[in-house]
Design a protein around this motif. Structure first.
Motif, short mmCIF file in Angstrom:
data_model
loop_
_atom_site.label_atom_id
_atom_site.label_comp_id
_atom_site.label_asym_id
_atom_site.label_seq_id
_atom_site.Cartn_x
_atom_site.Cartn_y
_atom_site.Cartn_z
N UNK A 50 7.72 -7.13 12.99
CA UNK A 50 7.04 -6.70 11.77
C UNK A 50 6.48 -7.92 11.06
N UNK A 51 5.37 -7.72 10.36
CA UNK A 51 4.87 -8.72 9.43
C UNK A 51 4.75 -8.05 8.07
N UNK A 52 5.22 -8.73 7.04
CA UNK A 52 5.22 -8.16 5.70
C UNK A 52 4.40 -9.04 4.76
N UNK A 53 3.88 -8.42 3.73
CA UNK A 53 3.24 -9.18 2.65
C UNK A 53 4.20 -9.23 1.47
N UNK A 54 4.24 -10.37 0.80
CA UNK A 54 5.22 -10.57 -0.27
C UNK A 54 4.51 -10.91 -1.57
N UNK A 55 4.95 -10.27 -2.63
CA UNK A 55 4.48 -10.55 -3.99
C UNK A 55 5.71 -10.54 -4.88
N UNK A 56 5.92 -11.63 -5.61
CA UNK A 56 7.15 -11.78 -6.38
C UNK A 56 7.34 -10.66 -7.40
N UNK A 57 6.25 -10.03 -7.82
CA UNK A 57 6.35 -9.00 -8.85
C UNK A 57 6.28 -7.58 -8.30
N UNK A 58 6.10 -7.45 -6.99
CA UNK A 58 5.95 -6.12 -6.39
C UNK A 58 6.81 -6.05 -5.13
N UNK A 59 7.12 -4.83 -4.69
CA UNK A 59 7.87 -4.70 -3.44
C UNK A 59 7.07 -5.23 -2.26
N UNK A 60 7.79 -5.75 -1.26
CA UNK A 60 7.14 -6.19 -0.04
C UNK A 60 6.51 -4.99 0.67
N UNK A 61 5.42 -5.22 1.37
CA UNK A 61 4.75 -4.15 2.12
C UNK A 61 4.66 -4.54 3.59
N UNK A 62 4.76 -3.56 4.45
CA UNK A 62 4.65 -3.78 5.89
C UNK A 62 3.17 -3.73 6.26
N UNK A 63 2.67 -4.83 6.83
CA UNK A 63 1.24 -4.92 7.14
C UNK A 63 0.96 -4.93 8.64
N UNK A 64 1.86 -5.45 9.46
CA UNK A 64 1.65 -5.53 10.91
C UNK A 64 2.88 -4.99 11.63
N UNK A 65 2.67 -4.18 12.66
CA UNK A 65 3.75 -3.72 13.54
C UNK A 65 3.30 -3.96 14.97
N UNK A 66 4.10 -4.68 15.73
CA UNK A 66 3.80 -4.93 17.14
C UNK A 66 4.95 -4.40 17.99
N UNK A 67 4.75 -3.19 18.51
CA UNK A 67 5.76 -2.57 19.38
C UNK A 67 5.25 -2.47 20.81
N UNK A 68 4.40 -3.40 21.18
CA UNK A 68 3.88 -3.43 22.54
C UNK A 68 5.03 -3.65 23.53
N UNK A 69 5.00 -2.89 24.63
CA UNK A 69 6.00 -3.04 25.72
C UNK A 69 7.42 -2.90 25.20
N UNK A 70 7.64 -1.91 24.34
CA UNK A 70 8.96 -1.70 23.75
C UNK A 70 9.68 -0.49 24.31
#
Length: 949
Positions: free
Chosen positions: A420-440
């Motif tokens: 997973x890749x997340x975006x972070x903002x100190x004043x807001x909840x983190x958001x999930x921006x990238x998911x890589x489930x290739x070959x899982x």
């Protein structure tokens, strides 16, 4: 003076443990962790299967932990520790030998409501090793407590009051490398919003002790149903010091009561054995590595139980360490529950001595019914956006993902989920921006929960065994720019919504190698030739030919020194490897294009007033002050015309990089100039210059940075480097991290600059970058890179460690003491002798927490380890610096207000190191400003009961 000896403490711990078997409420727990009719969840951890049992002393039903957690192993404690009086709940436990973090998820809660969370841990030598573990416990993403069990026969109890931000809460055990985490029981109890006002969205209360004064037996524990909230009230019996007072009449509560102490507790109290004496008791702080100086809140419960005559007066003062904590004399109301409490923690003491003293006017001795003591811990860290968490938990459950998918997906960063890749903002909840489930190994249909991840930009489900139709709901993900579905078993047509997104250029859809997917009919094709649908046969061949042709043409043009250049800046690396980069902001794979403003040389002359004011000089370029037409101040980095090819290559590399990286802690490029022989980059203006200048006292009229400012600059710089290493695709190695390449704006916010030496590498195939020459700055250079000529991201970590030492010491990377010496060797020599004050920068005038400075120095030394494998990642460094900054912010707030919350404090109930003191000790009744410091309050009673006669 009476103290709890280890023997009496063990006895009380066992009695407390026995009491926990008699818990409280009726009804069965429903499947999948549903609360019962009272909102209670009561879990017997390690109980096999889906079984449960009713406690034989109450109607409370305990359930197995199946459905609450998906890891771990069942165990029973050793037979020698199973005694006749030991509750059934403590016979079994669940241990977690695998993974760093394992969690219990308690669902169907009410977001924003307060809950009491209680966990117990009885080791009982279940593993036969005779080595009780040490591990950390988190509530959600916030550190709660370190569990440190010293006795296999003893138990540890943790209890907290927290506000739950979502409709679920997780209790997580984190392996810290000192033994396998385990848990015996886990309980959750809802509380009314008005109760315990000291607990809020950013602050939790961790129980130190809850004592009931006055019962005649030390086995008389009070909890549910006598306490409807199932709090456990431990008896405190000291007949040699106190006289017990009791009543059978009910003790009533006022409407404004914010603690709701049960009648059974308030019906007993104590007075001094000597009618003219005082009531005195004390407690010693429970200290742990992450909380060396806990702050405490006390709630003292009072009710007059004796009907006084008209001439009788019971009036007393309450003192802490000789200082009044309530501004006036206090008289408890008759048969009404009252409380005196502090809203913010006491000042820090090595011991807390409470003395309740009768006033000169009092004809009756002082009394007290009960007391609760809590430490405070921070719940300010914001977890991942709740909808994202729910979606990922559903995806995990559908596909039975066995990665490190435990707890919060993004927070803390050091425990974020793989792939997973997340975006972070100190004043807001983190958001999930990238998911890589290739070959899982995924199979079945695409989970509908993916459509709930509305911040998702990149989704790779390629090379699995997914089947069924492609859901059109994915087209509603407005941020989604790349969807890779290649190599699956999808059938049917590509949904119209996705095709429309492809046509309007907002989505790059890849669907090759899906033999059952309709791609030939008109309904399956993109509406026009502008489609970005990936065709994986002809396009790669064409691209190779085009790229090769363009490359040859550019080389020929360069050799002939033809002055014109097109708008594409090609990567000029030291090796001949070329690559296609990804625009991190938008997720598109494309050849790099400079999208910023292009300036002419004459325009640069105009905005810099003919390059009048020099801001700085580098190896190949000078930096000038300038103003755009709209008045925006900028910095113009102009490559010297006589600079060698190396300078030109670094300019091109920096231009290429700055077009694709965007982060608040990286300097932004506004534009560029490619005008005949002139090369220039136009940056945002950083008014406060370089960090190096501030460390040396050359800015701000010689004023030096405070420790808080240094910590914040260190954290922001680390976040910028972390983005280069983890957030860029491909990742980047800066290769010239140093104090003079960290710039500060007017708010002293730090940003990394100068990317001319940066190199990209593949995180999948490469652990390093091969180079033909060594670059960097003496004093900051990784010795391993110097020896191998192969820089890694750990090379940046090494250089950043040097910057940290500069911030701590106020000295340069290479010192003269009197001979030249590295700041690393200089600091290591002194720190090895425990001499932190001999290292710290004297210009801070001692305005810092020694423990915090030690921690940062330790981080720096770990970063500068000789072997790169022993160095932390920048993600690890960011997490540790965040902890340091939180502690320092708390210390400064406490220093400013003399009474403020620092966070990260918690204490185990099993550490009941509270004791009564010898009443011969006289504690004076001081008046004055202490009451304001402690901010003690009283519940305002609306009635005082019948008048005394």
């Amino acid at each position: 003076m009476e103290r709890l000896t280890p023997g009496t403490m063990a006895t009380r711990s066992w009695l407390l443990l026995l009491c926990f078997a008699a818990a409280a409420t009726a009804g069965l727990l429903q499947a999948h962790a549903q609360p019962d009719s009272n909102g209670f969840i009561s879990i017997d951890c390690g109980l096999p299967g889906k079984t449960g049992f009713a406690d034989d002393k109450s109607t409370l039903y305990f359930v197995a932990d199946d459905g609450f957690t998906d890891g771990g192993a069942y165990h029973n404690i050793s037979a020698e520790y199973i005694t006749p009086g030991l509750g059934k709940r403590y016979h079994s436990l669940r241990s977690f030998p695998d993974g760093t973090r394992n969690c219990y998820t308690l669902r169907s809660l009410v977001a924003g409501l307060k809950y009491l969370v209680r966990a117990t841990f009885m080791y009982g030598n279940y593993d036969g090793l005779g080595k009780p573990p040490i591990f950390d416990v988190y509530i959600g993403v916030n550190f709660w407590m370190m569990v440190n069990i010293s006795d296999p026969a003893g138990s540890t109890l943790l209890e907290a009051i927290v506000v739950v931000p979502d409709d679920f809460v997780q209790v997580c055990l984190v392996n810290t490398g000192t033994g396998t985490p385990f848990i015996s029981t886990l309980d959750l109890r809802p509380l009314e919003k008005k109760l315990y006002p000291q607990a809020n969205e950013t602050r939790g209360l961790s129980l130190f002790g809850r004592w009931n004064f006055g019962p005649t037996s030390d086995t008389t524990f009070i909890r549910y149903p006598d306490d409807p909230h199932d709090r456990v009230w431990q008896p405190w019996v000291s007949p040699s010091l106190w006289t017990e007072v009791s009543t059978t009449r009910p003790v009533r509560h006022i409407d404004e009561d914010v603690f709701d102490a049960p009648t059974a507790v308030m019906q007993t109290a104590i007075t001094p054995l000597n009618g003219s004496g005082n009531i005195e008791f004390a407690w010693v702080p429970y200290v742990q590595p992450k909380d060396p100086s806990p702050g405490y809140l006390a709630i003292m419960h009072f009710s007059e139980l004796q009907l006084r005559s008209s001439s009788a007066v019971r009036e007393f003062y309450i003192n802490l360490n000789g200082n009044m904590v309530f501004s006036k004399a206090y008289t408890p109301p008759y048969l009404y529950a009252d409380a005196i409490f502090n809203s913010d923690p006491f000042l820090r003491y090595t011991q807390y001595n409470i003395s309740i003293n009768a006033t000169a006017n009092s004809t009756l001795p002082p009394m007290i019914n009960a007391i609760e003591v809590y430490s405070v811990f921070s719940t300010a860290t914001i977890g991942t956006y709740g909808q994202d968490v729910s979606a990922m938990m559903a995806i995990k459950e559908k596909y039975l993902v066995k990665k490190n998918w435990k707890g919060d997906p993004c927070v803390p960063k050091t425990l974020a989920w793989d792939n997973l890749t997340c975006s972070y903002d100190s004043s807001k909840p983190a958001r999930i921006t990238n998911i890589n489930l290739s070959s899982s190994g995924l199979s079945g249909e695409i989970s509908s929960s993916f459509a709930n991840l509305n911040a998702l930009q990149y989704l790779d489900l390629s090379n699995n065994n997914l089947s069924g139709s492609i859901p059109d709901a994915l087209s509603q993900l407005a941020s989604l720019t790349v969807l890779d579905l290649t190599g699956n078993q999808f059938s049917g047509s590509i949904p119209a919504g996705l095709l429309q997104r492809v046509q309007d250029g907002t989505l790059n859809l890849k669907y090759g190698n899906n033999p059952n997917l309709c791609t030939n009919g008109n309904s399956c094709q993109p509406p026009n030739k502008k489609s970005k649908l990936a065709i994986y046969i002809a396009v790669p061949v064409v691209l190779v030919v085009v790229i090769a042709s363009v490359t040859i043409l550019l080389c020929l043009l360069r050799r002939k020194k033809q002055g014109s250049m097109n708008n594409s800046v090609k990567p000029q690396n030291e090796t001949t490897t070329s690559y296609v980069t990804t625009n991190v902001s938008h997720g598109h794979s494309s050849s790099m294009q400079l999208e910023n403003r292009r300036f002419t040389y004459n325009e640069l002359k105009k905005i810099t007033n003919n390059f009048q004011r020099v801001l700085g000089k580098g190896g190949f370029a000078d930096v000038f002050d300038g103003f755009l037409e709209d008045g925006t101040q900028v910095a113009v980095k102009l490559l010297r015309s006589q600079s060698c090819k190396q300078g030109d290559a670094e300019f091109l590399a920096e231009a290429q990089i700055l077009t694709r990286i965007h982060h608040k802690n990286l300097v932004s490029m506004i534009g560029y100039c490619k005008d005949e022989k002139y090369r220039a980059l136009v940056y945002e203006y950083m008014s406060e210059g370089t960090l190096h200048e501030h460390i040396a006292g050359k800015r701000n009229n010689g004023k030096y940075l405070t420790w808080s400012e240094r910590l914040r600059i260190a954290l922001e710089s680390a976040q910028g480097l972390e983005y280069l290493h983890k957030g860029c695709n491909p990742p980047l190695i800066h290769r010239d991290v140093k104090a003079s390449n960290i710039l500060l704006n007017a708010k002293l916010e730090a940003k990394i600059a100068d990317f001319g030496l940066s190199k990209a590498f593949s995180p999948d195939n490469d652990t390093h970058v091969s180079t033909s020459r060594i670059v960097g700055t003496h004093g900051y250079m990784d010795p391993e890179y110097h020896a191998t000529m192969q820089p890694t991201i750990k090379s940046d970590v090494y250089s950043f460690g040097v910057v940290l030492l500069e911030l701590v010491t106020g000295r340069s990377a290479i010192m003269h003491d009197p001979e030249p010496i590295s700041i690393i060797h200089w600091a290591r020599q002194r720190l090895a002798r425990g001499n932190i004050e001999g290292v710290v920068d004297g210009h801070m005038h001692g305005d810092h927490d020694v423990n915090g400075v030690w921690k940062v120095a330790d981080i720096a030394l770990k970063c500068t380890a000789q072997v790169s494998a022993q160095r932390p990642t920048m993600t690890d460094v960011v997490a540790q610096l965040q902890e340091c900054l939180q502690l320092e912010d708390g210390r400064r707030a406490m220093s400013d207000a003399n009474n403020s919350y620092t966070g990260n404090n918690s204490n185990p109930n099993s550490s009941y190191s509270m004791y009564a003191t010898d009443q011969s000790t006289d504690v004076s009744q001081n008046s004055g400003t202490i009451d304001m410091e402690y901010n003690f309050e009283r519940i305002p009673p609306t009635a005082t009961g019948p008048a005394a006669r």
